[in-house]
Scaffold this motif. Structure first.
Motif, PDB file in Angstrom:
ATOM      1  N   GLN A  61       0.713  -0.972   0.214  1.00  0.00           N
ATOM      2  CA  GLN A  61      -0.092   0.010  -0.423  1.00  0.00           C
ATOM      3  C   GLN A  61       0.990   1.109   0.316  1.00  0.00           C
ATOM      4  O   GLN A  61       0.392   2.099  -0.413  1.00  0.00           O
ATOM      5  N   ALA A  62       1.537   1.076   0.210  1.00  0.00           N
ATOM      6  CA  ALA A  62       2.586   2.747   0.818  1.00  0.00           C
ATOM      7  C   ALA A  62       3.801   2.306  -0.403  1.00  0.00           C
ATOM      8  O   ALA A  62       3.914   3.663  -0.072  1.00  0.00           O
ATOM      9  N   ALA A  63       4.145   1.438  -1.023  1.00  0.00           N
ATOM     10  CA  ALA A  63       4.590   1.293  -2.225  1.00  0.00           C
ATOM     11  C   ALA A  63       3.438   1.635  -3.314  1.00  0.00           C
ATOM     12  O   ALA A  63       3.649   2.155  -4.701  1.00  0.00           O
ATOM     13  N   GLY A  64       2.122   1.972  -2.883  1.00  0.00           N
ATOM     14  CA  GLY A  64       1.701   2.908  -4.384  1.00  0.00           C
ATOM     15  C   GLY A  64       0.425   1.214  -4.889  1.00  0.00           C
ATOM     16  O   GLY A  64      -0.178   1.925  -5.701  1.00  0.00           O
ATOM     17  N   GLU A  67      -4.089  -1.360  -3.568  1.00  0.00           N
ATOM     18  CA  GLU A  67      -5.314  -1.932  -4.200  1.00  0.00           C
ATOM     19  C   GLU A  67      -5.132  -2.911  -5.546  1.00  0.00           C
ATOM     20  O   GLU A  67      -6.070  -4.019  -5.586  1.00  0.00           O
ATOM     21  N   GLU A  68      -4.058  -2.925  -5.931  1.00  0.00           N
ATOM     22  CA  GLU A  68      -4.025  -3.637  -7.848  1.00  0.00           C
ATOM     23  C   GLU A  68      -3.316  -4.538  -6.986  1.00  0.00           C
ATOM     24  O   GLU A  68      -3.731  -6.185  -7.429  1.00  0.00           O
ATOM     25  N   PHE A  69      -2.239  -4.875  -6.184  1.00  0.00           N
ATOM     26  CA  PHE A  69      -2.583  -5.974  -5.136  1.00  0.00           C
ATOM     27  C   PHE A  69      -3.593  -7.159  -4.465  1.00  0.00           C
ATOM     28  O   PHE A  69      -3.684  -8.612  -4.357  1.00  0.00           O
ATOM     29  N   ALA A  70      -4.352  -6.116  -3.724  1.00  0.00           N
ATOM     30  CA  ALA A  70      -5.539  -7.047  -3.418  1.00  0.00           C
ATOM     31  C   ALA A  70      -6.590  -7.644  -4.660  1.00  0.00           C
ATOM     32  O   ALA A  70      -7.185  -8.500  -4.309  1.00  0.00           O
ATOM     33  N   ALA A  71      -6.099  -7.158  -5.567  1.00  0.00           N
ATOM     34  CA  ALA A  71      -7.258  -7.743  -6.681  1.00  0.00           C
ATOM     35  C   ALA A  71      -6.575  -9.434  -7.494  1.00  0.00           C
ATOM     36  O   ALA A  71      -7.558  -9.633  -7.926  1.00  0.00           O
ATOM     37  N   ILE A  72      -5.582  -9.291  -7.146  1.00  0.00           N
ATOM     38  CA  ILE A  72      -4.597 -10.053  -7.583  1.00  0.00           C
ATOM     39  C   ILE A  72      -4.661 -11.566  -6.720  1.00  0.00           C
ATOM     40  O   ILE A  72      -3.882 -12.264  -6.556  1.00  0.00           O
ATOM     41  N   ALA A  73      -4.879 -11.116  -5.404  1.00  0.00           N
ATOM     42  CA  ALA A  73      -4.640 -11.938  -4.051  1.00  0.00           C
ATOM     43  C   ALA A  73      -5.604 -12.836  -3.595  1.00  0.00           C
ATOM     44  O   ALA A  73      -7.053 -12.325  -4.082  1.00  0.00           O
ATOM     45  N   ARG A  74      -6.014 -13.954  -3.326  1.00  0.00           N
ATOM     46  CA  ARG A  74      -6.901 -14.899  -2.872  1.00  0.00           C
ATOM     47  C   ARG A  74      -6.537 -14.862  -1.029  1.00  0.00           C
ATOM     48  O   ARG A  74      -5.415 -15.536  -0.601  1.00  0.00           O
ATOM     49  N   LEU A  99      -4.626  -7.077  12.053  1.00  0.00           N
ATOM     50  CA  LEU A  99      -3.577  -5.900  12.962  1.00  0.00           C
ATOM     51  C   LEU A  99      -3.460  -4.329  11.800  1.00  0.00           C
ATOM     52  O   LEU A  99      -3.624  -3.279  11.668  1.00  0.00           O
ATOM     53  N   HIS A 100      -2.848  -4.683  10.495  1.00  0.00           N
ATOM     54  CA  HIS A 100      -2.817  -3.595   9.293  1.00  0.00           C
ATOM     55  C   HIS A 100      -3.599  -3.696   8.086  1.00  0.00           C
ATOM     56  O   HIS A 100      -3.759  -2.988   7.296  1.00  0.00           O
ATOM     57  N   GLY A 101      -4.778  -4.222   8.497  1.00  0.00           N
ATOM     58  CA  GLY A 101      -6.132  -3.354   7.491  1.00  0.00           C
ATOM     59  C   GLY A 101      -6.070  -4.727   6.520  1.00  0.00           C
ATOM     60  O   GLY A 101      -7.221  -4.713   5.206  1.00  0.00           O
ATOM     61  N   TYR A 102      -5.851  -5.601   6.326  1.00  0.00           N
ATOM     62  CA  TYR A 102      -5.950  -6.697   4.916  1.00  0.00           C
ATOM     63  C   TYR A 102      -6.079  -8.470   5.844  1.00  0.00           C
ATOM     64  O   TYR A 102      -5.261  -8.366   7.459  1.00  0.00           O
ATOM     65  N   LEU A 117       3.979  -4.612 -10.002  1.00  0.00           N
ATOM     66  CA  LEU A 117       4.784  -3.373  -8.888  1.00  0.00           C
ATOM     67  C   LEU A 117       5.874  -2.512 -10.430  1.00  0.00           C
ATOM     68  O   LEU A 117       6.135  -1.650 -10.630  1.00  0.00           O
ATOM     69  N   ARG A 118       5.848  -3.965 -11.387  1.00  0.00           N
ATOM     70  CA  ARG A 118       6.090  -2.720 -12.719  1.00  0.00           C
ATOM     71  C   ARG A 118       5.581  -1.911 -13.154  1.00  0.00           C
ATOM     72  O   ARG A 118       6.669  -1.022 -14.205  1.00  0.00           O
ATOM     73  N   ASP A 119       4.158  -2.175 -14.098  1.00  0.00           N
ATOM     74  CA  ASP A 119       3.428  -0.788 -14.047  1.00  0.00           C
ATOM     75  C   ASP A 119       3.593  -0.009 -12.834  1.00  0.00           C
ATOM     76  O   ASP A 119       3.606   1.458 -13.942  1.00  0.00           O
ATOM     77  N   ALA A 120       3.279  -0.145 -12.144  1.00  0.00           N
ATOM     78  CA  ALA A 120       3.899   0.659 -10.867  1.00  0.00           C
ATOM     79  C   ALA A 120       5.029   2.298 -11.300  1.00  0.00           C
ATOM     80  O   ALA A 120       5.229   3.320 -11.280  1.00  0.00           O
ATOM     81  N   LEU A 121       6.406   1.268 -11.394  1.00  0.00           N
ATOM     82  CA  LEU A 121       7.308   1.560 -11.540  1.00  0.00           C
ATOM     83  C   LEU A 121       7.162   2.718 -12.775  1.00  0.00           C
ATOM     84  O   LEU A 121       7.603   3.755 -12.944  1.00  0.00           O
ATOM     85  N   ALA A 122       6.708   2.185 -13.673  1.00  0.00           N
ATOM     86  CA  ALA A 122       6.587   2.744 -15.617  1.00  0.00           C
ATOM     87  C   ALA A 122       6.059   3.980 -15.513  1.00  0.00           C
ATOM     88  O   ALA A 122       6.012   5.239 -16.309  1.00  0.00           O
ATOM     89  N   ARG A 123       5.330   4.388 -13.979  1.00  0.00           N
ATOM     90  CA  ARG A 123       4.578   5.613 -13.985  1.00  0.00           C
ATOM     91  C   ARG A 123       5.381   6.321 -13.647  1.00  0.00           C
ATOM     92  O   ARG A 123       4.599   7.859 -13.194  1.00  0.00           O
TER      93      ARG A 123
END
Length: 527
Positions: A61-64, A67-74, A99-102, A117-123
């Motif tokens: 989340q701090a890395a931005g 939400e994208e990770f939550a969409a691919i996680a189970r 505790l951390h909200g997830y 992560l790479r898509d975020a890096l490109a932005r």
């Protein structure tokens, strides 16, 4: 040697796996430019890490990319211990809201995470990824910028950095460059790892199963909608075919679709590098530590490294904090990583039963222990221990929350519901159980940080309950949400917190622009 200023950058990151890219994103969030050097041109396509915890979700989340990770996680239910006949001996439940909200445990496909992560890096204009390169040298070790040489299709190149982060894995060139060697924590086992894609009705409980069979210990988990992983300890001699190994989990005589995405052999080891830093060069992730996978903390530990180091490094490079602030990276993370590795080793021996004559006795002791009321609930809590006492953690008899993380509930700001960390930003923050008095308000103002009363934040009472349980009237939070210091409950006033100034002096106050932004944001949350 003269430094070519055109080839100079604040940070060079060696390795564009999840740890390296997350470190680059966390630095970019703080305005620090970086160049990431990676030998692969694209994301490595095969799955490796598959599990993470809620603390690491908070880091993403701090890395931005939360939400994208939550969409691919189970989300996963936790861990079950099974005997050799697959009967449940114990169950360690994990909740859907930690505790951390997830969710406390989430399963994912590493190539999907790396793509996010790479898509975020490109932005991020602060980040530059140079793929298809081979790093050939790091050093020399001087008090000035570090020279990094690399090779690509166009020949040899060099870049100079104020700091180098070695996120280049277990075979790290960076570790060799700083002269670090492995400390062996005495665990080594050979396993085969099998990733499968199938639409079969696979027998699972939406969590991790550990088969505690000394003859054939195994681990099984559902990773995605049609993705599964099995891990089996290798035997001497010929191995069984994959379909025979996984048959107990499949419908009888199943002959439908069954794609083996990956089958490979690993040697699970427990190791810690004897040093994590030399001068301006740092080790992170598998370059600094290796753990058996039994509690799913390998990638988690690497992302914790990135979160711990980047906010400190940003203050050194950008805000003039003393270089000694970076010393707290290894002193905080190394004991923490060692603890987690030893826990993984202990869990591994308990669950697999080892390979000696005491295996049956250990299984009986484990089964008996799991029947103790409350033990499985306790074991299912967060696996990450508090940070030990040091310059940035003021531990003491009455400071029970120091070194732990602040919870992350949803809070209300100007009619919007946001996660707590979105409000706190990258600053130090004082959280109080009641309205801060003049002494604490003056102290916070002099340090350029906020003093927030938790009852003003409009959460569900999580923060107030957390402070009460910790017998604290106020806490000082670091930018990584670790409690730096505590005002114990029942104090006469907040004047005892004056020594925070000495602690915060090692990190300096926010820069004026940041301070102005923080004051603007805090007006809606403080009186």
């Amino acid at each position: 040697m003269t430094v070519d200023e055109a080839a100079r950058v604040p940070v060079v990151i060696v390795g564009a796996g999840p740890v390296g890219v997350t470190a680059a994103l966390l630095l970019a969030r703080r305005g620090i430019r970086s160049v990431v050097l990676e030998r692969h041109r694209d994301v490595y396509p095969l799955p490796r890490a598959v599990a993470t915890d809620d603390e690491v979700c908070r880091i993403l989340q701090a890395a931005g990319v939360g939400e994208e990770f939550a969409a691919i996680a189970r989300p996963a239910n936790g861990l079950r211990l099974l005997d050799a006949r697959h009967r449940v001996m114990a169950e360690f439940r994990r909740t859907g809201h930690g505790l951390h909200g997830y969710p406390q445990t989430s399963m994912f496909d590493q190539p999907e995470l790396e793509r996010v992560l790479r898509d975020a890096l490109a932005r991020r204009p602060e980040c530059e990824l140079r793929g298809g390169v081979e790093v050939t040298g790091i050093g020399p070790d001087t008090t000035g910028p570090v020279r990094v040489t690399y090779r690509d299709g166009d020949g040899e190149h060099e870049v100079w950095a104020d700091a180098v982060l070695g996120c280049d894995g277990a075979g790290s060139l960076t570790r060799e460059a700083i002269g670090a060697v492995w400390e062996d924590l005495r665990f080594e086992e050979h396993w085969t790892v099998i990733d499968v894609r199938t639409t079969a009705d696979v027998r699972c409980w939406e969590g991790v199963d550990q088969v505690c069979d000394p003859d054939r210990p195994a681990t099984f988990m559902r990773v995605g909608e049609d993705r599964y992983r099995w891990e089996f300890r290798l035997r001497e001699g010929a191995e069984q075919p994959v379909r025979e190994l996984v048959a107990p989990w499949l419908p009888p005589s199943y002959d439908g679709d069954f794609e083996v995405v990956r089958e490979t052999q690993y040697t699970f080891r427990a190791r810690v590098a004897d040093r994590w830093r030399r001068g301006r060069v740092f080790l992170l992730g598998d370059a600094a530590h290796l753990t058996p996978p039994f509690i799913g903390q390998g990638l988690c530990s690497g992302l914790r490294d990135a979160y711990n180091l980047t906010w400190k490094l940003a203050r050194v490079l950008q805000q003039g904090a003393p270089a000694g602030l970076s010393d707290t990276y290894e002193s905080e993370r190394k004991p923490h990583a060692r603890h987690v590795i030893r826990l993984a080793v202990a869990m591994g021996w308990a669950m697999t039963g080892g390979q000696d004559g005491a295996a049956a006795l250990r299984r009986r002791v484990l089964a008996a222990a799991c029947r103790i009321p409350g033990l499985t609930e306790l074991a299912g809590r967060d696996l990450s221990p508090p940070l030990t006492a040091g310059p940035l953690v003021r531990r003491g008899v009455r400071r029970g929350l120091a070194g732990t993380h602040c919870p992350q509930p949803w809070v209300n700001v100007d009619g919007r519901r946001i996660r707590l960390d979105e409000l706190l930003g990258d600053s130090f923050t004082v959280l109080t159980a009641t309205e801060p008095g003049p002494s604490l308000t003056a102290l916070a103002h002099s340090l350029g940080i906020r003093a927030l009363c938790v009852t003003d934040l409009g959460d569900d009472g999580t923060l107030a309950a957390w402070l009460r349980a910790g017998r604290a009237d106020a806490v000082l939070l670091r930018p990584d949400r670790v409690v730096m210091d505590v005002v114990p409950a029942g104090g006469r006033d907040f004047t005892s917190t004056a020594d925070w100034a000495a602690l915060l002096h090692t990190t300096r106050s926010p820069v004026p622009a940041e301070r102005t932004a923080l004051k603007s944001l805090s007006r809606s949350t403080t009186r």
